[in-house]
Design an enzyme around this catalytic site. Sequence first.
Site, PDB file in Angstrom:
ATOM      1  N   HIS A  73       0.818  -1.223   0.000  1.00 15.31           N
ATOM      2  CA  HIS A  73       0.000   0.000   0.000  1.00 15.31           C
ATOM      3  C   HIS A  73       0.847   1.267   0.000  1.00 15.31           C
ATOM      4  O   HIS A  73       0.315   2.373  -0.161  1.00 15.31           O
ATOM      5  CB  HIS A  73      -1.001  -0.006   1.169  1.00 15.31           C
ATOM      6  CG  HIS A  73      -0.431   0.357   2.497  1.00 15.31           C
ATOM      7  ND1 HIS A  73      -0.073  -0.584   3.441  1.00 15.31           N
ATOM      8  CD2 HIS A  73      -0.187   1.561   3.061  1.00 15.31           C
ATOM      9  CE1 HIS A  73       0.370   0.031   4.525  1.00 15.31           C
ATOM     10  NE2 HIS A  73       0.306   1.330   4.323  1.00 15.31           N
ATOM     11  N   ASP A 119      -0.214  -7.533   1.698  1.00 15.53           N
ATOM     12  CA  ASP A 119       0.325  -6.167   1.727  1.00 15.53           C
ATOM     13  C   ASP A 119       1.852  -6.227   1.812  1.00 15.53           C
ATOM     14  O   ASP A 119       2.454  -5.966   2.853  1.00 15.53           O
ATOM     15  CB  ASP A 119      -0.270  -5.419   2.916  1.00 15.53           C
ATOM     16  CG  ASP A 119      -0.011  -3.921   2.862  1.00 15.53           C
ATOM     17  OD1 ASP A 119       0.529  -3.445   1.838  1.00 15.53           O
ATOM     18  OD2 ASP A 119      -0.348  -3.231   3.850  1.00 15.53           O
ATOM     19  N   GLY A 211       5.544   3.568  14.128  1.00 16.07           N
ATOM     20  CA  GLY A 211       6.026   2.692  13.077  1.00 16.07           C
ATOM     21  C   GLY A 211       5.431   3.051  11.737  1.00 16.07           C
ATOM     22  O   GLY A 211       4.248   2.843  11.517  1.00 16.07           O
ATOM     23  N   SER A 213       4.241   2.824   7.980  1.00 15.05           N
ATOM     24  CA  SER A 213       3.844   1.763   7.071  1.00 15.05           C
ATOM     25  C   SER A 213       5.055   1.278   6.290  1.00 15.05           C
ATOM     26  O   SER A 213       5.934   2.067   5.926  1.00 15.05           O
ATOM     27  CB  SER A 213       2.794   2.276   6.075  1.00 15.05           C
ATOM     28  OG  SER A 213       1.542   2.404   6.684  1.00 15.05           O
ATOM     29  N   GLY A 214       5.087  -0.011   6.056  1.00 11.63           N
ATOM     30  CA  GLY A 214       6.172  -0.594   5.280  1.00 11.63           C
ATOM     31  C   GLY A 214       7.417  -0.895   6.075  1.00 11.63           C
ATOM     32  O   GLY A 214       8.296  -1.613   5.606  1.00 11.63           O
TER      33      GLY A 214
END
Length: 265
Positions: A73, A119, A211, A213-214
């Site tokens: 995403h 994801d 944190g 994303s990714g």
Amino acid sequence: MFTLLFVALFAGYAHGCGKPAYLPNVSRVVGGEDAKPHSWPWQVSLQYDKNGVWAHTCGGTLIESNWVLTAAHCISSSRTYRVLLGKQNLAEEEAGAVAVPVEKAIVHEKWNSFLVRNDIALLKLAEPVSFSDTIQPSCLPAEGSLLSQDYPCYVTGWGRLWTNGPIADNLQQGLLPVVDHETCTQRDWWGSMVKDTMVCAGGGEISGCNGDSGGPLNCASGDTWEVHGIVSFGSGLGCNTAKKPTVFTRVSAYIPWITEKINSN
């Protein structure tokens, strides 16, 4: 920014993967704290070209000299990306930091943004990076491996310091104990949203809002660190929400996919 999607092998350094030259401070913190500089040397800042200015959008994990692991995403086909490695403070110039263009982004073929499934994405860098004390790869976990309830892991990133709070300049770390699948899928937790290709961590007083994303869920295995999760989604109610832990893509469920994509590209 803290861009959770709200509901929303492997070459090593001279001493092997997952062994930082600067050992992280891994005290049991609540929320988050500044990470010890360069103690998570596989952490990358994924940035995109925003009208001629590079803007941070997500985190990622260096797993080989020219491969980074991140979330599906985080990737848009209309954007041009680069990664920054060897960084502690995104607002300052730092010796040893490296910016590398992304040659190719490989998003999982079955990525489903509506159901938040698969994801995961791989970024092939335009050129390999040289490993150093400040740039090293993380280890990958064994295929299919699972972590027990309350296993101590750490999320890292340049996200918000608290709900609706300021963006961090310095890399943050936060203790997120693992929540096992049986607990996380209870009706008053995440229920059927969480699948067995995911891992939950946090969801109580000990949690984190930092944190990206990714970015990685870092978990120790003996004297090495492994990336067991990729930050995927969290609660829209805010950080440190009881029974709504951060949900990560479980890396150990995708080892064959990662291996196949690296070998074929």
